[in-house]
Design an enzyme around this catalytic site. Structure first.
Site, PDB file in Angstrom:
ATOM      1  N   LYS A 160       9.644  10.352  -2.553  1.00  0.00           N
ATOM      2  CA  LYS A 160       9.248   9.337  -1.455  1.00  0.00           C
ATOM      3  C   LYS A 160      10.559   9.087  -1.025  1.00  0.00           C
ATOM      4  O   LYS A 160      10.344   8.751   0.070  1.00  0.00           O
ATOM      5  CB  LYS A 160       9.109   8.261  -2.677  1.00  0.00           C
ATOM      6  CG  LYS A 160       7.866   8.618  -4.260  1.00  0.00           C
ATOM      7  CD  LYS A 160       7.266   7.078  -4.802  1.00  0.00           C
ATOM      8  CE  LYS A 160       8.312   6.575  -5.735  1.00  0.00           C
ATOM      9  NZ  LYS A 160       8.854   7.297  -6.516  1.00  0.00           N
TER      10      LYS A 160
ATOM     11  N   ARG B 273       3.708  -1.061  -8.069  1.00  0.00           N
ATOM     12  CA  ARG B 273       4.219  -0.164  -9.376  1.00  0.00           C
ATOM     13  C   ARG B 273       3.290  -0.890 -10.450  1.00  0.00           C
ATOM     14  O   ARG B 273       3.584  -0.172 -11.903  1.00  0.00           O
ATOM     15  CB  ARG B 273       5.733  -0.366  -9.762  1.00  0.00           C
ATOM     16  CG  ARG B 273       6.671   1.080  -9.239  1.00  0.00           C
ATOM     17  CD  ARG B 273       7.704   0.276  -9.701  1.00  0.00           C
ATOM     18  NE  ARG B 273       8.608   2.216 -10.004  1.00  0.00           N
ATOM     19  CZ  ARG B 273       9.326   2.132  -8.912  1.00  0.00           C
ATOM     20  NH1 ARG B 273       9.113   1.219  -7.731  1.00  0.00           N
ATOM     21  NH2 ARG B 273      10.007   3.075  -9.548  1.00  0.00           N
TER      22      ARG B 273
ATOM     23  N   ARG C 233      20.809  14.460  -8.278  1.00  0.00           N
ATOM     24  CA  ARG C 233      20.593  13.401  -6.652  1.00  0.00           C
ATOM     25  C   ARG C 233      21.897  12.972  -6.981  1.00  0.00           C
ATOM     26  O   ARG C 233      22.279  12.647  -7.511  1.00  0.00           O
ATOM     27  CB  ARG C 233      19.323  12.610  -7.454  1.00  0.00           C
ATOM     28  CG  ARG C 233      19.581  11.567  -5.947  1.00  0.00           C
ATOM     29  CD  ARG C 233      18.485  10.623  -5.218  1.00  0.00           C
ATOM     30  NE  ARG C 233      17.992   9.656  -6.855  1.00  0.00           N
ATOM     31  CZ  ARG C 233      17.049   9.157  -7.128  1.00  0.00           C
ATOM     32  NH1 ARG C 233      15.731   9.473  -5.856  1.00  0.00           N
ATOM     33  NH2 ARG C 233      17.108   8.287  -7.908  1.00  0.00           N
TER      34      ARG C 233
ATOM     35  N   ARG D 218      23.085   7.258  -8.557  1.00  0.00           N
ATOM     36  CA  ARG D 218      23.112   6.175  -8.638  1.00  0.00           C
ATOM     37  C   ARG D 218      23.150   5.596 -10.352  1.00  0.00           C
ATOM     38  O   ARG D 218      22.690   6.699 -11.028  1.00  0.00           O
ATOM     39  CB  ARG D 218      20.870   6.231  -8.932  1.00  0.00           C
ATOM     40  CG  ARG D 218      20.736   5.485  -7.176  1.00  0.00           C
ATOM     41  CD  ARG D 218      19.349   5.902  -6.612  1.00  0.00           C
ATOM     42  NE  ARG D 218      18.857   5.360  -7.616  1.00  0.00           N
ATOM     43  CZ  ARG D 218      17.145   5.336  -7.348  1.00  0.00           C
ATOM     44  NH1 ARG D 218      16.389   5.749  -6.636  1.00  0.00           N
ATOM     45  NH2 ARG D 218      16.320   4.795  -8.364  1.00  0.00           N
TER      46      ARG D 218
ATOM     47  N   ARG E 147      12.593   4.894 -17.657  1.00  0.00           N
ATOM     48  CA  ARG E 147      11.758   5.317 -16.045  1.00  0.00           C
ATOM     49  C   ARG E 147      10.555   5.827 -16.230  1.00  0.00           C
ATOM     50  O   ARG E 147       9.608   5.909 -15.862  1.00  0.00           O
ATOM     51  CB  ARG E 147      12.467   5.818 -15.230  1.00  0.00           C
ATOM     52  CG  ARG E 147      13.798   4.435 -14.349  1.00  0.00           C
ATOM     53  CD  ARG E 147      15.045   5.226 -13.765  1.00  0.00           C
ATOM     54  NE  ARG E 147      14.711   5.527 -12.323  1.00  0.00           N
ATOM     55  CZ  ARG E 147      14.898   6.562 -11.588  1.00  0.00           C
ATOM     56  NH1 ARG E 147      16.248   7.120 -12.185  1.00  0.00           N
ATOM     57  NH2 ARG E 147      14.401   7.003 -10.797  1.00  0.00           N
TER      58      ARG E 147
HETATM   59  P1  AP5 Z   1      13.897  11.166  -3.769  1.00  0.00           P
HETATM   60  O1  AP5 Z   1      13.256  11.406  -2.645  1.00  0.00           O
HETATM   61  O2  AP5 Z   1      15.143  10.757  -4.674  1.00  0.00           O
HETATM   62  O3  AP5 Z   1      12.722  10.510  -5.098  1.00  0.00           O
HETATM   63  P2  AP5 Z   1      11.980   8.921  -4.992  1.00  0.00           P
HETATM   64  O4  AP5 Z   1      10.340   9.301  -5.361  1.00  0.00           O
HETATM   65  O5  AP5 Z   1      12.374   8.378  -3.801  1.00  0.00           O
HETATM   66  O6  AP5 Z   1      12.427   8.720  -6.838  1.00  0.00           O
HETATM   67  P3  AP5 Z   1      13.495   7.736  -7.381  1.00  0.00           P
HETATM   68  O7  AP5 Z   1      14.038   7.617  -8.203  1.00  0.00           O
HETATM   69  O8  AP5 Z   1      14.141   6.868  -6.064  1.00  0.00           O
HETATM   70  O9  AP5 Z   1      12.271   6.190  -7.232  1.00  0.00           O
HETATM   71  P4  AP5 Z   1      11.748   5.387  -8.462  1.00  0.00           P
HETATM   72  O10 AP5 Z   1      10.952   4.997  -8.567  1.00  0.00           O
HETATM   73  O11 AP5 Z   1      12.162   6.067  -9.845  1.00  0.00           O
HETATM   74  O12 AP5 Z   1      13.535   4.791  -8.450  1.00  0.00           O
HETATM   75  P5  AP5 Z   1      13.834   3.097  -7.219  1.00  0.00           P
HETATM   76  O13 AP5 Z   1      14.218   3.592  -6.775  1.00  0.00           O
HETATM   77  O14 AP5 Z   1      12.140   3.296  -6.266  1.00  0.00           O
HETATM   78  O15 AP5 Z   1      14.370  12.699  -4.228  1.00  0.00           O
HETATM   79  C1  AP5 Z   1      14.193  12.681  -5.786  1.00  0.00           C
HETATM   80  C2  AP5 Z   1      15.758  13.854  -5.799  1.00  0.00           C
HETATM   81  O16 AP5 Z   1      14.980  15.399  -5.254  1.00  0.00           O
HETATM   82  C3  AP5 Z   1      16.721  13.996  -4.713  1.00  0.00           C
HETATM   83  O17 AP5 Z   1      17.993  15.080  -5.127  1.00  0.00           O
HETATM   84  C4  AP5 Z   1      16.004  15.021  -3.916  1.00  0.00           C
HETATM   85  O18 AP5 Z   1      16.559  15.440  -2.867  1.00  0.00           O
HETATM   86  C5  AP5 Z   1      15.049  15.883  -4.283  1.00  0.00           C
HETATM   87  N1  AP5 Z   1      14.266  16.642  -4.086  1.00  0.00           N
HETATM   88  C6  AP5 Z   1      13.328  16.056  -3.124  1.00  0.00           C
HETATM   89  N2  AP5 Z   1      12.229  16.181  -3.020  1.00  0.00           N
HETATM   90  C7  AP5 Z   1      11.930  17.772  -3.628  1.00  0.00           C
HETATM   91  C8  AP5 Z   1      11.856  18.881  -4.148  1.00  0.00           C
HETATM   92  N3  AP5 Z   1      10.218  18.867  -2.803  1.00  0.00           N
HETATM   93  N4  AP5 Z   1      12.391  20.112  -3.928  1.00  0.00           N
HETATM   94  C9  AP5 Z   1      13.415  20.325  -5.010  1.00  0.00           C
HETATM   95  N5  AP5 Z   1      14.257  18.949  -4.539  1.00  0.00           N
HETATM   96  C10 AP5 Z   1      13.083  17.465  -4.202  1.00  0.00           C
HETATM   97  O19 AP5 Z   1      13.375   1.903  -8.129  1.00  0.00           O
HETATM   98  C11 AP5 Z   1      14.388   2.258  -9.127  1.00  0.00           C
HETATM   99  C12 AP5 Z   1      14.011   0.749  -9.831  1.00  0.00           C
HETATM  100  O20 AP5 Z   1      13.598  -0.123  -8.552  1.00  0.00           O
HETATM  101  C13 AP5 Z   1      12.850   0.626 -10.847  1.00  0.00           C
HETATM  102  O21 AP5 Z   1      13.432   1.480 -11.668  1.00  0.00           O
HETATM  103  C14 AP5 Z   1      12.762  -0.567 -10.925  1.00  0.00           C
HETATM  104  O22 AP5 Z   1      13.960  -1.454 -11.660  1.00  0.00           O
HETATM  105  C15 AP5 Z   1      12.724  -1.609  -9.852  1.00  0.00           C
HETATM  106  N6  AP5 Z   1      12.120  -1.408  -8.891  1.00  0.00           N
HETATM  107  C16 AP5 Z   1      11.758  -1.223  -7.704  1.00  0.00           C
HETATM  108  N7  AP5 Z   1      10.286  -1.446  -7.042  1.00  0.00           N
HETATM  109  C17 AP5 Z   1       9.651  -2.192  -8.123  1.00  0.00           C
HETATM  110  C18 AP5 Z   1       8.852  -2.549  -8.277  1.00  0.00           C
HETATM  111  N8  AP5 Z   1       7.733  -2.557  -7.593  1.00  0.00           N
HETATM  112  N9  AP5 Z   1       8.389  -2.901  -9.801  1.00  0.00           N
HETATM  113  C19 AP5 Z   1       9.270  -3.557 -10.098  1.00  0.00           C
HETATM  114  N10 AP5 Z   1      10.832  -2.988 -10.010  1.00  0.00           N
HETATM  115  C20 AP5 Z   1      10.556  -2.519  -9.109  1.00  0.00           C
HETATM  116 MG    MG Z   2      13.346   6.460  -3.817  1.00  0.00          MG
END
Ligand code: AP5
Ligand code: MG
Ligand code: ZN
Length: 215
Positions: free
Chosen positions: A13, A88, A127, A160, A171
């Site tokens: 994402k 979410r 990552r 992270r 997660r």
């Molecule tokens: P990346 O693009 O970073 O993936 P992502 O989908 O953004 O994954 P996140 O871990 O950021 O999502 P998340 O939903 O767990 O965390 P968030 O910050 O939202 O890519 C990942 C890796 O893969 C990278 O190394 C990249 O280079 C690689 N990659 C990407 N595409 C690729 C491809 N095609 N091929 C190969 N490699 C690839 O949330 C964190 C925390 O915040 C949550 O756990 C929760 O505690 C809180 N939170 C956030 N939003 C909410 C909400 N709405 N409600 C409640 N709590 C929330």
């Molecule tokens: Mg992200």
């Protein structure tokens, strides 16, 4: 235009958000980034969110929805927004629908990046994220030109805290239980556009733009 990027942790994402939001001409809003910013700045919200984020649990809906709606009040979202990591839970999705309705708006499209569990675990383990601009790298799949430094801005790269294996497992189970039901929620609303996330990042980006009618 209101767009949503949906998919499990590590689906890509954050990786795809810059491309899609630029093409759509809308602001990129990531609730995970907002929480990390608040935690770093030790705000009241950050203090409340930290314990949840650290163990890979969801921050309670009430806090999350309030933070998101505050963010949508900022002027850079006038042309629309690409939401990354929100909603979410089904309750968050309903709260969003209600709030948008009150503004005469609605969710236009939901871009679902479908990636299996094994792939996601491999991605999160490698990552690296830029402390300054948030750009995302992977030590094998998309390494930076200089180890530890961001290609875009020269900022320092870090891993992270919630990418530790046991937190990643948590997660993923939180995703399956609380977030995956949104796939059906938006499919039934006729808004879901699914893309195969198990391709290289460039191919995923192309498919997303095509699905959203942006290319
Ligand atoms: P990346 O693009 O970073 O993936 P992502 O989908 O953004 O994954 P996140 O871990 O950021 O999502 P998340 O939903 O767990 O965390 P968030 O910050 O939202 O890519 C990942 C890796 O893969 C990278 O190394 C990249 O280079 C690689 N990659 C990407 N595409 C690729 C491809 N095609 N091929 C190969 N490699 C690839 O949330 C964190 C925390 O915040 C949550 O756990 C929760 O505690 C809180 N939170 C956030 N939003 C909410 C909400 N709405 N409600 C409640 N709590 C929330
Ligand atoms: Mg992200
Ligand atoms: Zn950077």
């Amino acid at each position: 235009m209101i767009l949503i990027l949906l998919g499990p942790p590590g689906a890509g994402k954050g990786t795809q958000a810059a491309l899609v939001s630029q093409q759509a001409g809308v602001a990129h809003v990531a609730t995970g980034d907002l929480f990390r910013e608040n935690i770093r700045n030790q705000t009241e919200l950050g203090k409340q969110a930290k314990a949840f984020v650290d163990r890979g649990a969801l921050v309670p809906d009430e806090l999350t929805v309030r933070m998101l709606l505050d963010r949508l009040d900022r002027p850079d979202t006038q042309k629309g927004v690409l939401l990354d990591g929100f909603p979410r839970t089904v309750d968050q999705a309903k709260a969003l629908d209600d709030a948008l309705k009150g503004r005469g708006q609605a969710v236009d499209k939901v871009l679902y990046i479908n990636v299996g569990e094994e792939e996601v675990i491999a991605r999160l383990g490698g990552r690296w994220t830029c402390r300054q601009c948030g750009a995302v790298y992977h030590q094998v799949f998309s390494p930076p030109k200089t180890p530890g430094r961001c290609d875009q801005c020269g900022g320092e790269l870090y891993q992270r805290d919630d990418d530790k294996p046991e937190t990643v497992r948590n997660r993923l189970s939180v995703y399956t239980q609380q977030t995956a039901p949104l796939v059906d929620y938006y499919r039934q609303a006729g808004k879901l556009l699914e893309v195969n996330g198990e391709q290289n990042a460039e191919a995923v980006g192309k498919d997303l733009l095509k699905a959203a009618g942006l290319s």
